[in-house]
Every structure is written in C-alpha cells, then in structure tokens.
Design a protein around this motif. Structure first.
Motif, PDB file in Angstrom:
ATOM      1  N   SER A   1      17.781  28.984  53.227  1.00  0.00           N
ATOM      2  CA  SER A   1      18.936  29.130  52.324  1.00  0.00           C
ATOM      3  C   SER A   1      18.497  28.789  50.898  1.00  0.00           C
ATOM      4  O   SER A   1      17.392  28.306  50.662  1.00  0.00           O
ATOM      5  CB  SER A   1      20.052  28.176  52.753  1.00  0.00           C
ATOM      6  N   TRP A   2      19.403  29.005  49.967  1.00  0.00           N
ATOM      7  CA  TRP A   2      19.126  28.668  48.567  1.00  0.00           C
ATOM      8  C   TRP A   2      18.845  27.182  48.397  1.00  0.00           C
ATOM      9  O   TRP A   2      18.212  26.761  47.429  1.00  0.00           O
ATOM     10  CB  TRP A   2      20.289  29.111  47.678  1.00  0.00           C
ATOM     11  N   SER A   3      19.311  26.365  49.350  1.00  0.00           N
ATOM     12  CA  SER A   3      19.127  24.912  49.232  1.00  0.00           C
ATOM     13  C   SER A   3      17.660  24.508  49.320  1.00  0.00           C
ATOM     14  O   SER A   3      17.304  23.384  48.981  1.00  0.00           O
ATOM     15  CB  SER A   3      19.898  24.186  50.335  1.00  0.00           C
ATOM     16  N   ARG A   4      16.806  25.436  49.789  1.00  0.00           N
ATOM     17  CA  ARG A   4      15.409  25.033  49.949  1.00  0.00           C
ATOM     18  C   ARG A   4      14.719  24.824  48.593  1.00  0.00           C
ATOM     19  O   ARG A   4      13.648  24.226  48.545  1.00  0.00           O
ATOM     20  CB  ARG A   4      14.631  26.039  50.802  1.00  0.00           C
ATOM     21  N   ILE A   5      15.327  25.331  47.507  1.00  0.00           N
ATOM     22  CA  ILE A   5      14.709  25.108  46.199  1.00  0.00           C
ATOM     23  C   ILE A   5      15.576  24.196  45.334  1.00  0.00           C
ATOM     24  O   ILE A   5      16.802  24.233  45.413  1.00  0.00           O
ATOM     25  CB  ILE A   5      14.405  26.428  45.441  1.00  0.00           C
ATOM     26  N   ASP A   6      14.899  23.408  44.536  1.00  0.00           N
ATOM     27  CA  ASP A   6      15.556  22.497  43.602  1.00  0.00           C
ATOM     28  C   ASP A   6      16.468  23.284  42.669  1.00  0.00           C
ATOM     29  O   ASP A   6      15.998  24.189  41.984  1.00  0.00           O
ATOM     30  CB  ASP A   6      14.477  21.793  42.755  1.00  0.00           C
ATOM     31  N   GLY A   7      17.742  22.947  42.670  1.00  0.00           N
ATOM     32  CA  GLY A   7      18.675  23.663  41.787  1.00  0.00           C
ATOM     33  C   GLY A   7      19.191  24.940  42.405  1.00  0.00           C
ATOM     34  O   GLY A   7      19.936  25.695  41.781  1.00  0.00           O
ATOM     35  N   GLY A   8      18.799  25.203  43.657  1.00  0.00           N
ATOM     36  CA  GLY A   8      19.192  26.451  44.293  1.00  0.00           C
ATOM     37  C   GLY A   8      20.599  26.441  44.862  1.00  0.00           C
ATOM     38  O   GLY A   8      21.226  27.493  45.009  1.00  0.00           O
TER      39      GLY A   8
END
Ligand code: ZN
Length: 843
Positions: free
Chosen positions: A294-301
C-alpha cells in the motif's frame, strides 16, 4: 500474420500500442486500470535466459490481475537462434528479438530488462555457459537489475538445482538469480554500482514450477506442494474485455521470428511457484502476502494513498476529468516524498494518468526518418487539450533547447501547432543498439556506459519536454521526438527518429572465398544519408592481397540513393585469411560503418551500425565434379558458399524430381532439416536413392529425430537412427578414425588443422545407430561426455554413395571456415577418383 496484428491494434487498448512510438489514447476503463496499478506498490521480477522463455501468463497475471509492477529479465537477447521471418542472424537477430520482447511487454503490461550475456549457442551444462559468459559480469548485471528495479518477489523460470536437464543458459539464469538474491543487499558486492543505485533485499524467491519439470502430470499431482503457491491465472478482466490467457497468447505471439504466433487458450489455468528463499506466505495464492503493497510502505505515502484510494473507489467512468483536482493534490504531495525510487516511479504514472484524464495529445515529430550531426531539422509540435480544465503551455524544450511559446493557453479542442528548428549537435552519437557499439567477447557484450546496462534499448537521443500549468500545478510531460508519415497501404506510421552518418558502405557478400589465384571484382555500395555528397572510397586490405586502384570517387545527389564502385582484388598465392574494409572519405571525415535497417510490421524499425567489412579467404582447395543439385530444407546458405568455390549449383524444386531428372548432377545435397520440412520428399525419396544406386552421390545434412521414420522408412538405403547427440563445443577434439576413407583424402587431405576455427558447434542430431554398410569417419565428444562417431557416415550404395552428416556445415561455410570447405568438397567428390573426371584447381 497480418490479420493477427490487425486484431492486436484493435483490441489492446490499455495495454499500450503495438508500436512504441505511437501516441497512446486512453479510454475511461484504461484510466481506471492505471489508477488501480498506481495504488499497488508491489514489484515482481521474472528471470530466465532467452526471449520466449518467459511465462507470459504469469507476467500478465501479475501485471493485470495483481496490478504489480512486473519485469522480465532475459539474460540474453536470443542472438544465437534461427529466424523464421527474415535474414537477420546473430547480433542482428538479437536486435530483432529485443524488439519482439518489448512488443510482448506492451501487450502484457510488463517491463523488459537484459544483461550483457550473449546467446552464443547451445550449451549442455551451466558450468560451460558460465565459463563463456563472464560470470562475474553477468551476475553483476542481475544484481544491478535487482537493485534498480527493487522487486519484492523474484520468480525464476528454471530450476537452479538440476544442471544438465535443460539448456545450460536456462539453469545458469536460475543459478545467478539464486546468488544475486542475497548479493543485491550486500554493499560489499559490486560496490561500484552503489554510485548510481542502492542495495536492495527482495523478500521472496520462487521457482515457477510445473508438471513439465516433474516428467508427467501424474507425478506432479503426487508431488509435495507444501512449499508451493498456487494461482488460477485464467482470470477474465471485464474492464479489458479479455482474459489473462488471451493477453498472454497475444504477448507471446509477438515472437514471430521464432514462429510463436499461436492460438489463445481460455478458461481456468493453474500456475505454481515453489518458494526458494524468504518466508512462506500464509495465503498460498498470493505472492505478496504479508508484504506491504500500500501507499503506507513509503514515508509520507499514507496521505497520498487516502486521496488516491478514494479516487479508485469512487471512480467516475462517465466523467474521469472530475477527479483531476484530487489527482493534482496527490501529485503535489508526491513531490515532497524523500524516497526517490517511488517518487520518480509514481510521478511518471500519475503524470500519464493526468494527461489521459484531460485528453491531452502532445507530440513532437519530424517529416524525415533520419538526419546527421551538425544539421538542423524541423520538428512539428502539436499540443491539444480535450477537456474544460485550464491548461497553459509554459514552454517547450527540445532536449535543452528552449523554444518560446508565449505561455499559450490550450483551450478545449483547439489544436496548437508550432514548427521548431532542432539543432543536432556535432557530438551526437549515431543511433545504434548500445550493446553493439564495442567489440564484445563470444559470451559477453562490452558496454562502456554502465548506466545503460540492463536497459532494453538505447534511450532516444531527442525528447520534447512540454512544461504545462494544469489547474495551477506545474507538470512537465516528456515525449520522444519521432518520425511520422503516412503510407497509402498502411495509414499513419510512427517510427524512431535517427541520427546516422552522412554515408555508409556495404559489401554484397560477408565472406569471399578465393578457391584459386583468380582475381575477383568486388562491388562496394555507398549509400547517401544526406543530399549532395561526393568523396572517395578506399579499400583497406591485408598483407599479401592486392587491389587494382587504391581509391574510387563517388558522387550522390539524393539522400537515400546508392552508388556502387568496384575494386579488383587479387589473393595471395598461398592459403590466407584476412578481411577487407572500405573507408569513405567525406569532408575530411572517415566513415567505416555499414547501416543495416531491420524493418517489420510488428516492431519499430531498427537502425544498426556495424563495421563495414568482409572476410576474405584464400584456399588451396581441390575439387572433382562440377554440377550440384541442392534440395533446400529449412533454409541455409550452403548453395551460395559452394558457388563461391566454383561449383555450379542448381536449386531443385522437389516437385520436379523424376527418375531421370537427377542424372545430370555430380552430387545431390539435401539442405538442413529437409526431411523435417519438405513433405514432397516422401514421394520423391525413391528417386533420390535410385540416383545414388546408379552412381550418384547423395549427401544428407542434419535432420531432427522427430517425424523421422514414420514418414521416411527409407531415408537412407540402410538402417540409421538419428539421436539427439550433439557436440556443442566448436573447439572440441576431432579424431579421424577412417584414415583411408576417401572423405579425408580425396581430393583434399584432411588433417587436425582443418577442424580449427569452427564456429558455434561441431554438429547436432548425430545418428547413434547405423547398419554395417556405413563407415563412420570422425569421432568427437564434448568435455566429460562419451565419444560419438555419428557426425559423418558414408556407405556405398549400388554404383554410388550415400553420406549422412550432422556436422554444422550450414554454420561453417557462410563464415568461411577453410577446413569445412575442404571436407565438403571431398563429400561432393566421392567416387570421382575412380573415373577420369578429376578436375584439379591449383593456385
Ligand atoms: Zn530458452
């Protein structure tokens, strides 16, 4: 073929266009599909050895069903195979197959990568493969691809644990992948790569197993599958109007030079992968289970994800443009992400979606296919906004050349056009595949610019950047500068725009054989790639050779036209191998290249610059007999080679063979795989054998064992069994075991040195059983294997002779291997020493 390709352009919408240069139009469902992929942050890399090894079903499933970013790393470009649709072989075939792989990926949604490994031909063992490939270099290329692509999961096509059961390249691809999985995260491994990328640890490594690897479906059914994942990849995608298998079939049908055009399969389809490294997923149908995609895997995602998941969940198919404000908000947030990998990747995807959603059409094209350095070319710019969104064209850059467009507002459906003159800098590299710029080794291409390693093709030299203000957000959109034209029988065509030398030269023949002291008139063709050129051409040649004139003038008025000049070349008195090369002298420059265009309907036209040269061989060859009849099989260049040493060769149409028709020939030769591919031969075989019985010589070159026997019980006058025995090392020892046989004595004495300088292999599909009438002449073997005596067999038959040979004359003669010529001449001369027709040719 045409019909299939026509269908393709029609039905593959979201999956990209058939031709890379053609601008993409996106429907609402295409845009939705792209948003689904935008919102899946997982990556899969498939690894194998050749174009066509890849499992397009699994690649399409991962790309279109799972929505993962999916890549295929093919270690080689398939340079060593055969070409069913044209003349390209070796490196030129590699260029064609590269494009076929790219065409396949445009269909199945994957991305394509390569290593520097050269497909040098068949090898039985990975140990042999990894000796010929530079193992350190190719392993480094796999590590580099993993570090740059950053896959969560890697899937090997082949089993790294079973050397010898398949092509050595195949097992090697799996072994290198197995090793690279850990090395990619080790900063001590290939530290020089870390200047342009960083370490990466994939989570799981799989082997894409199937019943095939178990010998039978039954055995696979009983196999322990506790370590395997199972997926049904027969998904139907209502959004695309196609099933996964249909897409996969269309993708693999792009491998036309390998004859892979095939029917689609439909319905449920099982696919298995076996876990080799990493943790076993709980959900055994999901390769990514437990991996955050998901987008949560990146900082600020997280904040970006909240916006984009909402767009996906509430997608408005009737009015996709309504999502633009949210997409622009996500775009701006994305620019603040510190993770460069995801930032660049997702910015590109999002830009494509924003462009599609506003119906933006941006293109930069020339009306000429090519130009030269230091020239100016008109580039036609077109920009069109097909939405009510406020879009302003701030500036256009052609590379770094800024063109003033006065902040033009692009109103809905009002086409903006502008002509810009592009300066081609004097230092511009000529367009050519980057891996062919330097001379490589047998197993590995040389690439000086390490940034290019792994890339499928040379990046385009010229791009147009459209700097747009879309609803207050500045977004640059890049388009390659392409060549656009219309053909009355094909319609609108987009092709790459190339930079080429002002002139190039070429020879008609790649090898010239001088069987005696006679001179030959050598044509050299000069092709102009610029209007009004005139200069001279000089022939470079080796010691002992002589030309009549050192230079010849040429003058060509029109770009695209050709002029042929002639040199008369005299060979040395004794045996000699050398090369000749034309040097074009034009406006103070020297040009030594030949330009080869590879043009087919299913791939973009490719321009390849190669050294312009021809091998010249002075042989002291003797021969008996003059007239040869040749029955072509799957296709080879042996007839042309035999003509070069002075034989009169006639191609025989099998349908015209009668009891009497072969009498006039001193020998009748069957081309490679003739019995496999020429059905007519089953009606004519008795005439061919009768011809031998009445005093003729029949020479049969290799056939594969399949289809043997059932149709041709009497392929030879005596029992003979074709096996899969082959000797793949072209340098392997050869022992002459029938020292008194005519084949190694008349009219040329054959000795060890005649087996020097062979290429690719000794031979293939040697018989392993034969009746007592046959005499085996040679014995050979690959390292660590049992000897085979089946490479060259001869038997008297009636008043004549029958010869069966799996030696690779079809490879050796076209490249001018002297010993192969002598041996072939001896085969054609069999029986002639008994009669008074011996015709000696001496230098
Ligand atoms: Zn393969």
């Amino acid at each position: 073929m045409r019909y299939l390709l026509g269908l393709l352009t029609f039905s593959i919408f979201v999956l990209g266009n058939v031709k890379a240069q053609t601008p993409k139009n996106s429907s609402a469902t295409d845009i939705y599909h792209s948003i689904e992929k935008l919102n899946f942050l997982g990556t899969a890399l498939y690894i194998a050895a050749h174009p066509d090894d890849e499992n397009t079903r699994l690649i399409s499933y991962l790309s279109n069903d799972v929505k993962a970013r999916t890549g295929y790393l093919s270690l080689t470009r398939g340079d060593g195979g055969q070409n069913l649709i044209g003349p390209e072989l070796r490196e030129l075939l590699g260029v064609l197959r590269t494009q076929e792989l790219l065409a396949a990926r445009r269909v199945d949604g994957g991305e394509q990568f390569f290593s520097r490994a050269n497909d040098f031909g068949y090898s039985k063992q990975p140990s042999e493969t990894l000796k010929i490939w530079n193992k350190e270099a190719i392993l480094g290329d796999v590590v580099r691809t993993i570090r740059k692509f950053k896959p969560d999961v890697i899937i090997n096509r082949f089993d790294h644990r079973t050397p010898g059961t398949t092509h050595g390249h195949h097992t090697s691809s799996a072994m290198l992948s197995f090793e690279a999985f850990d090395l990619a995260n080790d900063s001590n491994a290939y530290p020089e790569q870390l200047a342009s990328t960083n370490t990466w640890q994939p989570k799981r490594l799989f082997f894409n197993t199937s019943w095939w690897f178990y010998g039978s479906e039954e055995k696979f059914k009983e196999a322990d599958k506790s370590n395997m994942l199972h997926m049904d990849v027969g998904t139907y995608y209502p959004m695309l109007g196609m099933s996964n298998n249909e897409i996969a079939s269309l993708a693999s049908s792009q491998h036309l030079c390998q004859g892979f055009g095939r029917l689609s399969s439909r319905g449920t389809e099982d696919e298995y992968v076996e876990l080799l490294k990493g943790d076993l997923p709980k959900d055994k149908s999901n390769l990514f289970d437990g991996i955050d995609t998901s987008w949560s895997r990146i900082d600020g995602g997280k904040a970006i994800g909240e916006i984009l998941y909402d767009v996906q969940d509430n997608f408005n198919f009737k009015d996709p443009t309504s999502h633009l404000p949210k997409l622009l908000e996500a775009y701006q947030l994305l620019q603040n992400i510190s993770d460069e990998h995801w930032k660049n990747l997702k910015t590109e995807e999002l830009t494509t979606i924003i462009s599609a959603i506003t119906g933006l059409h941006l293109e930069a094209f020339t009306k000429t296919g090519y130009t030269n350095p230091s020239q100016n070319v008109d580039v036609q710019i077109q920009a069109l906004n097909r939405s009510d969104i406020t879009i302003e064209l701030k500036s256009i850059f052609l590379n770094d050349q800024n063109s003033n467009v006065d902040n033009t507002v692009l109103n809905n459906n009002e086409l903006f056009k502008k002509k810009i003159e592009l300066n081609i800098p004097a230092s511009t590299d000529f367009t050519s595949p980057y891996w062919l710029m330097e001379k490589g080794t047998l197993g590995t291409y040389t690439v000086k610019n390490t940034d290019l390693i792994g890339k499928p093709e040379t990046p385009r030299a010229f791009n147009a950047t459209f700097n747009l203000n879309i609803n207050g957000v500045l977004i640059p959109i890049i388009r390659p500068i392409v060549y656009k034209y219309a053909k009355p029988d094909k319609g609108e065509i987009y092709q790459p725009f190339e930079v080429v030398p002002e002139a190039t030269s070429s020879f008609t023949d790649k090898v010239l054989i001088f069987a005696d002291a006679s001179q030959k008139r050598i044509p050299v063709t000069i092709k102009a790639h610029k209007d009004s050129i005139s200069g001279t051409v000089e022939l470079k040649y080796g010691t002992g050779w002589q030309v009549d004139k050192k230079t010849q003038p040429f003058s060509i008025i029109k770009k695209g036209d050709e002029q042929t000049v002639y040199f008369t070349l005299s060979p040395p008195a004794t045996e000699n191998e050398s090369s000749i090369a034309p040097i074009i002298k034009l406006n103070g420059k020297e040009i030594t290249k030949e330009l080869v265009a590879i043009a087919y309907d299913h791939v973009p036209t490719q321009t390849v610059l190669l050294p312009s040269e021809t091998k010249v061989v002075r042989l002291n060859i003797e021969k008996a007999g003059e007239n040869i009849g040749y029955i072509m099989g799957a296709g080879d260049e042996v007839p042309t080679s035999l003509e070069q040493i002075g034989y009169n060769v006639q191609l025989i149409d099998p349908a015209t063979i009668t009891k009497e028709s072969l009498k006039k020939y001193d020998a009748v030769v069957l081309g490679i795989r003739a019995y496999n591919v020429v059905d007519e031969l089953k009606f004519k075989q008795r005439f061919i054998l009768d011809y031998a019985k009445n005093g003729g010589t029949v020479i049969v070159q290799y056939n594969t064992a399949s289809r043997w026997g059932s149709q041709f019980e009497n392929i030879a006058p005596y029992d003979i069994e074709i096996s899969r025995d082959r000797v793949t090392n072209e340098n392997s020892d050869v022992e002459i075991i029938a020292k008194d046989n005519s084949l190694v004595n008349f009219p040329n004495e054959i000795n060890q040195s005649d087996f020097d300088g062979w290429v690719q292999e000794r031979g293939l599909y040697f018989p392993n059983k034969w009746s007592a009438e046959f005499t085996p002449v040679l014995e050979m073997h690959d390292e660590g294997e049992e000897s085979t005596k089946g490479s060259l067999l001869i038997a008297p038959y009636g008043k004549g002779n029958y010869i069966y040979t799996g030696l690779s004359f079809f490879r050796e003669l076209p490249v001018g291997v002297p010993g192969a010529y002598k041996l072939f001449s001896n085969m054609l001369s069999v029986g002639k020493d008994k009669v008074e027709t011996k015709a000696k040719i001496k230098g």
